[in-house]
Design a protein around this motif. Structure first.
Motif, short mmCIF file in Angstrom:
data_model
loop_
_atom_site.label_atom_id
_atom_site.label_comp_id
_atom_site.label_asym_id
_atom_site.label_seq_id
_atom_site.Cartn_x
_atom_site.Cartn_y
_atom_site.Cartn_z
N VAL A 21 -0.62 3.31 -3.14
CA VAL A 21 -0.79 1.83 -3.92
C VAL A 21 -2.01 1.23 -3.59
CG1 VAL A 21 -0.59 -0.82 -4.42
CG2 VAL A 21 0.97 0.85 -5.28
N SER A 22 -2.29 1.74 -2.15
CA SER A 22 -4.01 1.85 -1.76
C SER A 22 -4.35 1.94 -1.95
CB SER A 22 -3.12 2.95 -0.10
OG SER A 22 -2.68 4.02 -0.49
N PRO A 67 0.93 -1.33 -0.01
CA PRO A 67 0.30 0.11 -0.22
C PRO A 67 0.93 1.34 -0.03
CG PRO A 67 -0.54 -1.71 1.48
CD PRO A 67 0.47 -1.99 1.36
N GLN A 68 2.19 1.08 0.41
CA GLN A 68 2.92 2.91 0.74
C GLN A 68 3.52 2.56 -0.72
OE1 GLN A 68 3.95 -0.30 2.52
NE2 GLN A 68 5.47 -0.71 2.49
N ASP A 69 3.66 1.71 -1.35
CA ASP A 69 4.54 1.84 -3.19
C ASP A 69 3.28 2.88 -3.78
OD1 ASP A 69 5.94 -0.24 -2.36
OD2 ASP A 69 5.23 -1.69 -3.44
N THR A 70 4.30 3.58 -4.68
CA THR A 70 3.21 4.45 -5.28
C THR A 70 3.13 4.40 -6.49
OG1 THR A 70 5.34 6.31 -5.04
CG2 THR A 70 3.59 6.59 -3.58
N ILE A 71 2.38 4.63 -7.77
CA ILE A 71 3.02 4.48 -8.51
C ILE A 71 2.11 5.87 -9.92
CG2 ILE A 71 1.35 3.53 -10.71
CD1 ILE A 71 2.30 1.51 -9.49
N SER A 72 2.93 6.57 -10.47
CA SER A 72 2.58 7.19 -11.07
C SER A 72 2.48 6.38 -12.84
CB SER A 72 3.85 7.95 -11.86
OG SER A 72 4.36 8.81 -10.15
N ILE A 73 1.66 7.01 -13.33
CA ILE A 73 1.68 6.67 -14.91
C ILE A 73 1.45 8.25 -15.98
CG2 ILE A 73 0.02 5.60 -16.47
CD1 ILE A 73 -1.83 4.63 -14.14
N ALA A 74 2.39 8.26 -17.16
CA ALA A 74 2.30 8.77 -17.91
C ALA A 74 2.54 7.96 -19.69
CB ALA A 74 3.91 8.95 -18.22
N VAL A 75 1.89 8.41 -19.94
CA VAL A 75 1.14 7.93 -21.76
C VAL A 75 2.34 8.79 -23.17
CG1 VAL A 75 -0.58 6.93 -21.28
CG2 VAL A 75 -0.62 9.02 -22.18
N TYR A 76 2.38 8.32 -24.11
CA TYR A 76 2.55 8.65 -25.24
C TYR A 76 1.77 8.15 -26.57
CZ TYR A 76 6.58 4.83 -25.70
OH TYR A 76 6.55 3.04 -26.01
N ALA A 77 2.05 8.95 -27.19
CA ALA A 77 1.83 8.93 -28.57
C ALA A 77 2.19 9.56 -29.94
CB ALA A 77 -0.32 8.54 -28.67
N GLY A 78 0.82 10.43 -29.61
CA GLY A 78 1.83 11.61 -30.68
C GLY A 78 2.35 12.71 -29.80
N ALA A 79 1.85 12.91 -28.63
CA ALA A 79 2.85 13.13 -27.82
C ALA A 79 2.57 13.22 -26.31
CB ALA A 79 2.11 14.99 -27.74
N ALA A 80 2.90 13.44 -25.57
CA ALA A 80 3.36 12.92 -24.52
C ALA A 80 2.33 13.07 -23.34
CB ALA A 80 4.47 12.77 -23.16
N GLY A 81 2.07 12.45 -22.42
CA GLY A 81 1.31 13.49 -21.51
C GLY A 81 1.02 12.50 -20.07
N GLU A 82 0.64 13.47 -18.79
CA GLU A 82 1.20 12.91 -17.71
C GLU A 82 -1.03 12.14 -17.54
OE1 GLU A 82 0.63 14.51 -12.95
OE2 GLU A 82 1.84 15.37 -14.32
N VAL A 83 -1.20 11.02 -16.96
CA VAL A 83 -2.64 10.41 -16.70
C VAL A 83 -2.28 10.34 -15.03
CG1 VAL A 83 -3.64 8.53 -16.73
CG2 VAL A 83 -2.61 9.20 -18.72
N LEU A 84 -1.21 9.77 -14.35
CA LEU A 84 -1.78 9.84 -12.87
C LEU A 84 -0.98 10.35 -12.26
CD1 LEU A 84 -3.96 8.12 -10.63
CD2 LEU A 84 -2.43 6.04 -10.96
N GLU A 85 -0.76 11.47 -11.39
CA GLU A 85 0.48 11.93 -11.07
C GLU A 85 0.76 10.29 -9.90
OE1 GLU A 85 -3.38 12.41 -8.48
OE2 GLU A 85 -2.94 12.60 -10.26
N PRO A 86 1.61 10.92 -8.50
CA PRO A 86 1.92 9.95 -7.99
C PRO A 86 1.58 9.75 -6.33
CG PRO A 86 4.27 11.39 -8.47
CD PRO A 86 2.98 11.71 -9.39
N THR A 87 1.02 8.49 -7.38
CA THR A 87 -0.33 7.90 -6.54
C THR A 87 0.36 6.91 -5.27
OG1 THR A 87 -1.65 8.69 -7.93
CG2 THR A 87 -2.75 7.46 -6.36
#
Length: 567
Positions: free
Chosen positions: A249-250, A227-247
């Protein structure tokens, strides 16, 4: 009148051809067009979506939550057309046989990647042999757990095991197997994880074995994290984008929702995506934690930083900050294996290929500790062979990991890393002095006469260097290979030696079998593997035996399809 009728007929034919061409461009067929009228053109996207896409293209990044609104709706076509084969592999020649009297020292970086095995399996299950350059034998060997004993408590982070045994590949030769077992870690005592997921959502990731499988794989991984681990998500296609800030796992539902919103479409700005992912990793950087970027892609970078050397330089600089990079490859037809291997090696991470949900479970659940938690950095192996006992040697695999002799003592030279509980295996094919199996004639004026003055009791001297994670200075370990490490027969060798030998022979056969004797083939591989299968809790070894049958069938089919030689 006849000309007018003919003109109407020709106009009708032209219209039908135009409709057929349109259908083929969208994955339809001429039969479907004859029975079903073409669908109406889709309505234009709403102005808000267009504006969001324009903002992304101009800024090169999206704020959290903007991604789903900015992406176009998924295409109406349910089944993607069969992709054109454009996989890319590095062109590497197998290691040559070397005379000990001329070049007694062999130096290489360890490799814990497993991508080649899963990729080869995908080809064989499709009924075809893989390209030879797709076969990296060391990654096939290291796919399996050989149950080497754990290092002793309080000792070094890994233990080394060396075994000499008669080679089944050719009479008169021997195999020297070096096994390294990394210490596993207590799950309750493991460090926290700051993980940034960089997901390729370009158009090439649309098919079921790419983005949809990647999302399933990530959900399996989340179940293994704390639960104390953190996940961030970024994506890229024609441009790069942030989907999820550091969150943390809880907040698993929030992470799941972000994954579910991912859709494929657009070109592939992979280099820009890496920049954003490392930026997110730096935002969540934790001291005394595992800080890592995990890239999930088919490797088709075609926008932004596309030059492999520039990417390697960028990743190398980020590695020095303590943020490592791992790569998961997906799909076929567009898979850039060569680039994925290079950037994973540069980023002090692992490269795996995920072709099924079962493989996703192996990589991101069963082997998660070895893929996330490093216990030793820059691990190098150097072997000096004794010319009094060994005439020739050949390292099986590791062609992309070879180092210069001077690199071994240079702590500034990057090498491979070992994760918690992971193992590494390397095999040398050697020819003892006096054996009729020697492949190279000795030198007439060489120094063989002085060989008896050397330590005749040793076959070789194995040296290993490693750095504790984050430390600048390496530690040296040594092992003298003597008759005490020798098995009288292959049957008397440990189970891990026999199964690894079968896998090495399998890889050699897939690469053409040029270094194998006439008496060793697919049947011998199966018999050897079956005799060393052991408990096989997850069925990986049984699957390997079945793959050898598929390979034999594919080889026979390929021989039938070859054109007859011209008379």
């Amino acid at each position: 009148m006849r000309n007018k009728t003919l003109g109407l007929v020709m106009a009708s034919v032209a219209a039908a051809a135009l409709l057929t061409g349109c259908a083929n461009e969208t994955g339809g067929s001429t039969t479907e067009i004859a029975q079903t009228p073409p669908p109406p053109a889709p309505p234009p996207p709403p102005p808000a979506t267009v504006q969001a896409e324009q903002r992304v293209a101009m800024s090169g990044a999206m704020k959290a939550g903007d991604y789903a609104a900015a992406m176009p709706p998924p295409p109406a076509i349910m089944a993607a057309p069969e992709p054109e084969f454009r996989d890319k592999y590095e062109d590497v020649d197998p290691n040559p046989v070397k005379l000990v009297s001329e070049e007694p020292v062999s130096t290489f970086s360890i490799d814990v990647d497993t991508a080649s095995y899963a990729n080869v399996r995908r080809f064989l299950k499709s009924g075809v042999l893989p390209p030879k350059d797709a076969v990296r034998i060391e990654e096939m060997i290291n796919y399996f757990d050989y149950t080497y004993p754990q290092p002793e408590a309080g000792a070094d982070p890994f233990a080394t095991y060396v075994t000499l045994a008669p080679s089944p590949f050719a009479e008169g030769r021997q195999l020297m197997q070096i096994g390294i077992q990394g210490r596993d870690i207590d799950r309750d005592a493991r460090p926290p994880v700051n993980l940034t997921l960089l997901v390729d959502v370009s158009g090439s990731m649309h098919s079921e074995d790419k983005l949809p499988l990647a999302k399933q794989a990530l959900k399996l991984m989340l179940d293994q994290m704390d639960p104390q681990d953190t996940i961030s998500i970024a994506v890229y296609a024609g441009a790069a984008g942030e989907v999820l800030e550091p969150t943390p796992v809880s907040e698993k539902r929030k992470i799941y929702a972000a994954l579910e919103n991912l859709r494929a479409g657009g070109s592939t700005a992979g280099g820009e995506g890496l920049r954003l992912a490392y930026s997110l990793a730096e935002q969540g950087l934790k001291k005394d934690a595992v800080n890592r970027v995990m890239l999930l892609t088919d490797g088709d970078f075609n926008v932004g930083i596309t030059d492999s050397e520039q990417l390697e330089d960028f990743i190398s600089r980020k590695r020095e900050s303590g943020i490592y990079l791992s790569v998961l490859g997906f799909g076929r037809g567009n898979y850039n294996d060569a680039l994925m291997q290079k950037i994973a090696q540069t980023g002090n991470g692992t490269a795996a290929y995920v072709d099924t949900l079962s493989e996703a479970r192996k990589v991101l659940a069963d082997d998660l500790g070895g893929n996330l938690f490093p216990i030793a950095d820059d691990v190098k192996i150097q072997v000096e062979f004794n010319p009094a006992r060994v005439a020739e040697y050949r390292l099986i695999g590791y062609e992309t990991r070879m180092l210069d002799r001077a690199d071994f003592n240079n702590d500034k030279v990057d090498a491979g890393d070992i994760g918690a509980g992971a193992s590494v295996t390397a095999i040398y094919d050697i020819t003892p002095v006096g054996s009729d199996a020697a492949q190279i004639d000795p030198l007439r004026y060489g120094d063989a006469a002085n060989a008896s003055d050397r330590k005749s009791g040793e076959y070789a001297f194995v040296k290993l260097r490693y750095k504790p994670p984050g430390e600048p200075d390496s530690i040296l370990l040594t092992h003298a290979v003597t008759d005490a490490d020798k098995a009288d027969s292959l049957d008397a060798a440990p189970q891990w030696v026999r199964f690894a030998t079968a896998v090495a022979g399998f890889g050699e056969m897939l690469r053409g079998g040029e270094d194998l004797g006439a008496g060793f083939g697919w049947e011998e591989i199966r018999n050897l593997a079956a005799g060393a299968k052991g408990e096989d809790e997850f069925g990986y070894r049984a699957e390997f035996i079945e793959l050898s049958r598929l390979a034999e069938t594919a080889e026979a089919q390929a021989a039938l399809n070859r054109p007859a030689p011209e008379q």
